[in-house]
Design a protein around this motif. Structure first.
Motif, PDB file in Angstrom:
ATOM      1  N   VAL A  90      16.699   0.698   2.427  1.00 42.52           N
ATOM      2  CA  VAL A  90      17.302   1.543   1.395  1.00 42.52           C
ATOM      3  C   VAL A  90      18.475   2.294   2.013  1.00 42.52           C
ATOM      4  CG1 VAL A  90      15.092   1.827   0.191  1.00 42.52           C
ATOM      5  CG2 VAL A  90      15.802   3.538   1.892  1.00 42.52           C
ATOM      6  N   SER A  91      19.251   2.991   1.170  1.00 39.41           N
ATOM      7  CA  SER A  91      20.324   3.852   1.657  1.00 39.41           C
ATOM      8  C   SER A  91      19.792   5.256   1.899  1.00 39.41           C
ATOM      9  CB  SER A  91      21.468   3.893   0.633  1.00 39.41           C
ATOM     10  OG  SER A  91      22.107   2.642   0.528  1.00 39.41           O
ATOM     11  N   LEU A  92      20.508   6.018   2.711  1.00 34.82           N
ATOM     12  CA  LEU A  92      20.077   7.370   3.034  1.00 34.82           C
ATOM     13  C   LEU A  92      20.166   8.292   1.826  1.00 34.82           C
ATOM     14  CD1 LEU A  92      19.191   9.494   5.123  1.00 34.82           C
ATOM     15  CD2 LEU A  92      21.617   9.877   5.629  1.00 34.82           C
ATOM     16  N   GLY A  93      21.277   8.250   1.119  1.00 36.97           N
ATOM     17  CA  GLY A  93      21.471   9.178   0.011  1.00 36.97           C
ATOM     18  C   GLY A  93      21.899  10.550   0.489  1.00 36.97           C
ATOM     19  N   TYR A  94      21.487  11.576  -0.247  1.00 38.18           N
ATOM     20  CA  TYR A  94      21.931  12.950   0.003  1.00 38.18           C
ATOM     21  C   TYR A  94      20.906  13.684   0.866  1.00 38.18           C
ATOM     22  CZ  TYR A  94      25.311  12.246  -3.796  1.00 38.18           C
ATOM     23  OH  TYR A  94      26.335  11.787  -4.595  1.00 38.18           O
ATOM     24  N   PHE A  95      21.008  13.536   2.165  1.00 40.41           N
ATOM     25  CA  PHE A  95      20.060  14.208   3.048  1.00 40.41           C
ATOM     26  C   PHE A  95      20.550  15.601   3.397  1.00 40.41           C
ATOM     27  CE2 PHE A  95      18.414  15.319   7.282  1.00 40.41           C
ATOM     28  CZ  PHE A  95      17.063  15.334   6.969  1.00 40.41           C
ATOM     29  N   THR A  96      19.670  16.600   3.253  1.00 34.48           N
ATOM     30  CA  THR A  96      19.990  17.981   3.624  1.00 34.48           C
ATOM     31  C   THR A  96      18.833  18.554   4.428  1.00 34.48           C
ATOM     32  OG1 THR A  96      18.929  19.067   1.730  1.00 34.48           O
ATOM     33  CG2 THR A  96      21.176  18.218   1.404  1.00 34.48           C
ATOM     34  N   ASP A  97      19.008  19.760   4.927  1.00 38.10           N
ATOM     35  CA  ASP A  97      17.958  20.410   5.696  1.00 38.10           C
ATOM     36  C   ASP A  97      16.759  20.792   4.829  1.00 38.10           C
ATOM     37  OD1 ASP A  97      19.519  20.200   7.954  1.00 38.10           O
ATOM     38  OD2 ASP A  97      20.409  22.196   7.741  1.00 38.10           O
ATOM     39  N   ASN A  98      16.920  20.710   3.503  1.00 42.33           N
ATOM     40  CA  ASN A  98      15.840  21.108   2.604  1.00 42.33           C
ATOM     41  C   ASN A  98      14.978  19.936   2.154  1.00 42.33           C
ATOM     42  OD1 ASN A  98      16.707  23.839   2.593  1.00 42.33           O
ATOM     43  ND2 ASN A  98      18.286  23.336   1.079  1.00 42.33           N
ATOM     44  N   ASN A  99      15.266  18.744   2.618  1.00 48.07           N
ATOM     45  CA  ASN A  99      14.488  17.590   2.176  1.00 48.07           C
ATOM     46  C   ASN A  99      13.062  17.645   2.717  1.00 48.07           C
ATOM     47  OD1 ASN A  99      17.477  15.792   2.277  1.00 48.07           O
ATOM     48  ND2 ASN A  99      16.258  16.001   0.427  1.00 48.07           N
ATOM     49  N   ASP A 100      12.128  17.177   1.909  1.00 52.15           N
ATOM     50  CA  ASP A 100      10.694  17.301   2.175  1.00 52.15           C
ATOM     51  C   ASP A 100      10.193  16.071   2.940  1.00 52.15           C
ATOM     52  OD1 ASP A 100       7.999  17.678   2.178  1.00 52.15           O
ATOM     53  OD2 ASP A 100       7.781  17.846  -0.002  1.00 52.15           O
ATOM     54  N   LEU A 101      10.167  16.172   4.264  1.00 51.52           N
ATOM     55  CA  LEU A 101       9.738  15.046   5.084  1.00 51.52           C
ATOM     56  C   LEU A 101       8.224  14.885   5.102  1.00 51.52           C
ATOM     57  CD1 LEU A 101      12.197  15.214   8.110  1.00 51.52           C
ATOM     58  CD2 LEU A 101      12.338  13.813   6.061  1.00 51.52           C
ATOM     59  N   GLN A 102       7.499  15.937   4.819  1.00 53.05           N
ATOM     60  CA  GLN A 102       6.042  15.823   4.769  1.00 53.05           C
ATOM     61  C   GLN A 102       5.601  14.935   3.611  1.00 53.05           C
ATOM     62  OE1 GLN A 102       4.659  19.929   4.792  1.00 53.05           O
ATOM     63  NE2 GLN A 102       4.307  19.829   7.002  1.00 53.05           N
ATOM     64  N   THR A 103       6.237  15.111   2.461  1.00 52.58           N
ATOM     65  CA  THR A 103       5.930  14.237   1.320  1.00 52.58           C
ATOM     66  C   THR A 103       6.327  12.803   1.634  1.00 52.58           C
ATOM     67  OG1 THR A 103       6.176  16.028  -0.285  1.00 52.58           O
ATOM     68  CG2 THR A 103       6.434  13.785  -1.109  1.00 52.58           C
ATOM     69  N   LEU A 104       7.463  12.635   2.286  1.00 54.12           N
ATOM     70  CA  LEU A 104       7.887  11.286   2.685  1.00 54.12           C
ATOM     71  C   LEU A 104       6.844  10.651   3.597  1.00 54.12           C
ATOM     72  CD1 LEU A 104       9.978   8.996   2.867  1.00 54.12           C
ATOM     73  CD2 LEU A 104      11.091  10.277   4.711  1.00 54.12           C
ATOM     74  N   ALA A 105       6.337  11.408   4.545  1.00 53.66           N
ATOM     75  CA  ALA A 105       5.326  10.884   5.466  1.00 53.66           C
ATOM     76  C   ALA A 105       4.075  10.438   4.723  1.00 53.66           C
ATOM     77  CB  ALA A 105       4.969  11.944   6.505  1.00 53.66           C
ATOM     78  N   LEU A 106       3.637  11.220   3.762  1.00 55.07           N
ATOM     79  CA  LEU A 106       2.440  10.879   2.984  1.00 55.07           C
ATOM     80  C   LEU A 106       2.653   9.603   2.181  1.00 55.07           C
ATOM     81  CD1 LEU A 106       1.393  14.437   1.745  1.00 55.07           C
ATOM     82  CD2 LEU A 106       0.198  13.012   3.426  1.00 55.07           C
TER      83      LEU A 106
END
Length: 260
Positions: A101-117
């Motif tokens: 996939v493409s990265l898109g709009y990554f910022t410091d506020n993105n939720d990596l915990q939800t991504l991990a789940l």
């Protein structure tokens, strides 16, 4: 020493031909040409049956990457793209071990915990690509993204598109030095500027192959690499075979000057 894995992005054969023939018709072409992987293109799918394509690739000894044009992060949203889970399931249905996939709009506020789940719910590995956009095609957001990925110990790798850096007038060499250790898949394409000023992907010259070999030295020596440039001719097996051989030899100095 075993040759590195080589994939072919089916977009290389041209959108019209791929939609006309169906992506499954290229499985035997890639197998006969010596490719190890096939990259399904979501935007070129017609009425193909995922299970049939998965069976076809398995019978020919190919592994699959599923490419989706979705962006992992949408503007103004902290959670991952709501389409991610369904796209992971679709990739799995196609027998793919990887989803690109493409990265898109990554910022410091993105939720990596939800991504991990969400990633824990799928056996498919995620690959995040630099595209041709201002927000998702520059070095700096990828540096921030992978710094956070490392901190959270997420099993995500980068699809490093060599040509796409040119759309943002950035150096592929700098990108390779800064991001090479995160790369799990390399999209190879040369780029030319048309008379109307538009940048387009083109097959590599010997100088391109040499440059690509230099870039790959910043990555794992057996990193998976793919052709994503026009492969068009009367004998697709022979043509593909020549490019598979050239890409397999990238990074080996005595072969980088080989012609395609």
């Amino acid at each position: 020493m075993n040759k590195p894995p080589v994939s072919i992005s089916l977009s290389s054969y041209g959108a019209e031909l791929v939609r006309q023939r169906g992506q499954g018709s290229f499985v035997e072409v890639l197998a006969a040409a010596g490719a190890t992987h096939i990259e399904w293109r979501e935007e070129l799918l017609t009425l193909e049956d995922p299970a049939q394509l998965a069976d076809a690739t398995q019978s020919q000894g190919l592994e699959s990457i599923y490419s989706s044009p979705m962006e992992l992060w949408l503007a103004g949203q902290s959670a991952p793209n709501p389409e991610l889970l369904s796209t992971l399931k679709r990739a799995e249905a196609f027998g793919a071990r990887w989803l690109k996939v493409s990265l898109g709009y990554f910022t410091d506020n993105n939720d990596l915990q939800t991504l991990a789940l969400q990633l824990q719910q799928s056996p498919v590995h995620l690959l995040v690509e630099n595209d041709q956009t201002l927000h998702g095609g520059r070095i700096e957001p990828f540096q921030r993204f992978f710094a956070d990925i490392e901190q959270h110990q997420l099993p995500i790798k980068m699809t490093f598109d060599i040509g796409n850096w040119q759309w943002q007038d950035q150096s592929a060499a700098s990108a390779a030095r800064l991001l090479g250790r995160h790369v799990g898949y390399v999209h190879c394409k040369a780029v030319a500027r048309r008379a109307d000023g538009k940048l387009v992907a083109v097959p590599p010259a010997a100088s391109d192959l040499h440059l690509w070999g230099q870039l790959l030295r910043h990555m794992d020596h057996d990193v998976m690499r793919a052709a994503e440039y026009p492969l068009q001719g009367d004998d697709l097996v022979q043509l593909t075979s020549e490019h598979v051989a050239a890409l397999a030899h990238l990074g080996q100095s005595r072969l980088e000057s080989a012609h395609v």
